[in-house]
Design a protein around this motif. Structure first.
Motif, PDB file in Angstrom:
ATOM      1  N   THR A  70       0.851  -1.178   0.000  1.00  0.00           N
ATOM      2  CA  THR A  70       0.000   0.000   0.000  1.00  0.00           C
ATOM      3  C   THR A  70       0.889   1.230   0.000  1.00  0.00           C
ATOM      4  O   THR A  70       1.871   1.281   0.738  1.00  0.00           O
ATOM      5  CB  THR A  70      -0.901   0.007   1.250  1.00  0.00           C
ATOM      6  N   GLN A  71       0.527   2.181  -0.840  1.00  0.00           N
ATOM      7  CA  GLN A  71       1.220   3.465  -0.863  1.00  0.00           C
ATOM      8  C   GLN A  71       0.221   4.544  -0.440  1.00  0.00           C
ATOM      9  O   GLN A  71      -0.968   4.445  -0.749  1.00  0.00           O
ATOM     10  CB  GLN A  71       1.762   3.768  -2.260  1.00  0.00           C
TER      11      GLN A  71
ATOM     12  N   TRP B 131      -2.098  -3.783  -5.894  1.00  0.00           N
ATOM     13  CA  TRP B 131      -1.634  -2.895  -4.836  1.00  0.00           C
ATOM     14  C   TRP B 131      -2.630  -1.776  -4.590  1.00  0.00           C
ATOM     15  O   TRP B 131      -3.541  -1.564  -5.383  1.00  0.00           O
ATOM     16  CB  TRP B 131      -0.239  -2.361  -5.107  1.00  0.00           C
ATOM     17  N   HIS B 132      -2.444  -1.114  -3.450  1.00  0.00           N
ATOM     18  CA  HIS B 132      -3.371  -0.071  -3.006  1.00  0.00           C
ATOM     19  C   HIS B 132      -2.682   1.289  -2.931  1.00  0.00           C
ATOM     20  O   HIS B 132      -1.485   1.377  -2.679  1.00  0.00           O
ATOM     21  CB  HIS B 132      -3.903  -0.381  -1.604  1.00  0.00           C
ATOM     22  N   TYR B 133      -3.507   2.312  -3.081  1.00  0.00           N
ATOM     23  CA  TYR B 133      -3.103   3.701  -2.874  1.00  0.00           C
ATOM     24  C   TYR B 133      -4.208   4.322  -2.026  1.00  0.00           C
ATOM     25  O   TYR B 133      -5.390   4.244  -2.404  1.00  0.00           O
ATOM     26  CB  TYR B 133      -2.969   4.412  -4.222  1.00  0.00           C
ATOM     27  N   THR B 134      -3.865   4.928  -0.922  1.00  0.00           N
ATOM     28  CA  THR B 134      -4.882   5.380   0.020  1.00  0.00           C
ATOM     29  C   THR B 134      -5.420   6.792  -0.226  1.00  0.00           C
ATOM     30  O   THR B 134      -6.084   7.355   0.642  1.00  0.00           O
ATOM     31  CB  THR B 134      -4.369   5.266   1.476  1.00  0.00           C
ATOM     32  N   GLY B 135      -5.186   7.324  -1.395  1.00  0.00           N
ATOM     33  CA  GLY B 135      -5.774   8.601  -1.782  1.00  0.00           C
ATOM     34  C   GLY B 135      -6.898   8.365  -2.781  1.00  0.00           C
ATOM     35  O   GLY B 135      -7.237   7.232  -3.111  1.00  0.00           O
ATOM     36  N   GLY B 136      -7.447   9.449  -3.286  1.00  0.00           N
ATOM     37  CA  GLY B 136      -8.505   9.368  -4.277  1.00  0.00           C
ATOM     38  C   GLY B 136      -7.951   9.171  -5.684  1.00  0.00           C
ATOM     39  O   GLY B 136      -6.743   9.260  -5.930  1.00  0.00           O
ATOM     40  N   ALA B 137      -8.844   8.921  -6.622  1.00  0.00           N
ATOM     41  CA  ALA B 137      -8.454   8.596  -7.998  1.00  0.00           C
ATOM     42  C   ALA B 137      -7.706   9.727  -8.694  1.00  0.00           C
ATOM     43  O   ALA B 137      -6.686   9.493  -9.346  1.00  0.00           O
ATOM     44  CB  ALA B 137      -9.694   8.209  -8.808  1.00  0.00           C
ATOM     45  N   VAL B 138      -8.195  10.958  -8.589  1.00  0.00           N
ATOM     46  CA  VAL B 138      -7.557  12.070  -9.301  1.00  0.00           C
ATOM     47  C   VAL B 138      -6.191  12.373  -8.690  1.00  0.00           C
ATOM     48  O   VAL B 138      -5.214  12.601  -9.416  1.00  0.00           O
ATOM     49  CB  VAL B 138      -8.478  13.309  -9.329  1.00  0.00           C
TER      50      VAL B 138
ATOM     51  N   LEU C 106       0.956   9.538  -9.671  1.00  0.00           N
ATOM     52  CA  LEU C 106       1.562   8.567 -10.586  1.00  0.00           C
ATOM     53  C   LEU C 106       2.436   9.277 -11.618  1.00  0.00           C
ATOM     54  O   LEU C 106       3.557   8.855 -11.905  1.00  0.00           O
ATOM     55  CB  LEU C 106       0.472   7.736 -11.275  1.00  0.00           C
ATOM     56  N   VAL C 107       1.943  10.373 -12.151  1.00  0.00           N
ATOM     57  CA  VAL C 107       2.693  11.131 -13.156  1.00  0.00           C
ATOM     58  C   VAL C 107       3.923  11.813 -12.554  1.00  0.00           C
ATOM     59  O   VAL C 107       4.995  11.805 -13.164  1.00  0.00           O
ATOM     60  CB  VAL C 107       1.775  12.162 -13.857  1.00  0.00           C
ATOM     61  N   THR C 108       3.781  12.377 -11.373  1.00  0.00           N
ATOM     62  CA  THR C 108       4.921  13.097 -10.769  1.00  0.00           C
ATOM     63  C   THR C 108       5.955  12.163 -10.152  1.00  0.00           C
ATOM     64  O   THR C 108       7.052  12.591  -9.818  1.00  0.00           O
ATOM     65  CB  THR C 108       4.456  14.070  -9.664  1.00  0.00           C
ATOM     66  N   GLY C 109       5.607  10.909  -9.983  1.00  0.00           N
ATOM     67  CA  GLY C 109       6.524   9.963  -9.352  1.00  0.00           C
ATOM     68  C   GLY C 109       6.402   9.937  -7.842  1.00  0.00           C
ATOM     69  O   GLY C 109       7.185   9.279  -7.162  1.00  0.00           O
ATOM     70  N   ALA C 110       5.405  10.643  -7.289  1.00  0.00           N
ATOM     71  CA  ALA C 110       5.187  10.615  -5.840  1.00  0.00           C
ATOM     72  C   ALA C 110       4.710   9.241  -5.381  1.00  0.00           C
ATOM     73  O   ALA C 110       4.787   8.911  -4.207  1.00  0.00           O
ATOM     74  CB  ALA C 110       4.182  11.687  -5.433  1.00  0.00           C
ATOM     75  N   VAL C 111       4.205   8.458  -6.315  1.00  0.00           N
ATOM     76  CA  VAL C 111       3.815   7.081  -6.049  1.00  0.00           C
ATOM     77  C   VAL C 111       4.637   6.191  -6.987  1.00  0.00           C
ATOM     78  O   VAL C 111       4.855   6.544  -8.144  1.00  0.00           O
ATOM     79  CB  VAL C 111       2.292   6.870  -6.229  1.00  0.00           C
TER      80      VAL C 111
END
Length: 190
Positions: free
Chosen positions: A7-8, A157-164, A170-175
């Motif tokens: 999870t990220q 895998w999971h990401y605990t923020g919203g879709a947008v 994802l684009v900035t590389g923060a995830v």
């Protein structure tokens, strides 16, 4: 055994839909050139009644002001069109059949199920390589939904923020794009 890669989490979850859209516009500078001059006025009540659930406000806001688009020649974002709400809902129901198959074939320690099961997965985007981006629904309401990634390579895998916010991160590389290619900030109308 396949299992969740993990999870990220975002540094700070963007709860304000306008703030999430602004973060995506900042991450993908060319996106603003696709912004529609007027909202498309999707009949969200019709969409949500057809699905049996409300949808997250960040998704609805992005869809109101942006056409269907692709990011980095990889990930496609779209949604209902004014007058085509029922067709979109029907298409989403058909995609849920694929999600059900993926869930039943996944050998995960913690099983996942498609929506409308409690906490079920509901697709909101896909890739040109067959990856699915899903909401992990939450009974607390759509503003609490998180993202689950089901890659074609069987990594979940999971990401605990919203879709947008997920798209922006994802684009900035923060995830980290676990099991996905890096997504460039290139954008094109699909």
């Amino acid at each position: 055994m396949d299992d969740f890669a993990g999870t990220q989490a975002p540094i700070h979850r963007l709860a304000d839909p306008a703030e999430a859209v602004a973060a995506l516009e900042s991450a993908v500078p060319g996106l603003v050139s696709l912004r529609l001059p007027e909202p498309r006025n999707v009949d969200w009540r019709l969409v949500e009644a057809g699905l049996g659930t409300a949808l997250p406000e960040d998704f609805k806001l992005l869809r109101e002001f942006y056409p269907t688009f692709g990011l980095g020649d990889f990930l496609g974002f779209g949604g209902p069109e004014r007058g085509g709400e029922q067709t979109w809902v029907q298409g989403l129901r058909e995609t849920l059949e694929d999600v059900e198959e993926w869930c039943s074939e996944a050998d995960l320690t913690v099983p996942v199920r498609p929506f409308p099961a409690a906490g079920g997965l509901l697709p909101w985007a896909g890739s040109n390589q067959g990856d699915l981006f899903l909401w992990a629904t939450n009974p607390a309401g759509p503003q609490e939904w998180t993202v689950t990634v089901a890659s074609r390579s069987s990594a979940w895998w999971h990401y605990t923020g919203g879709a947008v916010q997920f798209l922006a991160d994802l684009v900035t590389g923060a995830v980290e794009p676990w099991a996905l290619p890096r997504v460039r900030p290139d954008v094109a109308r699909w």
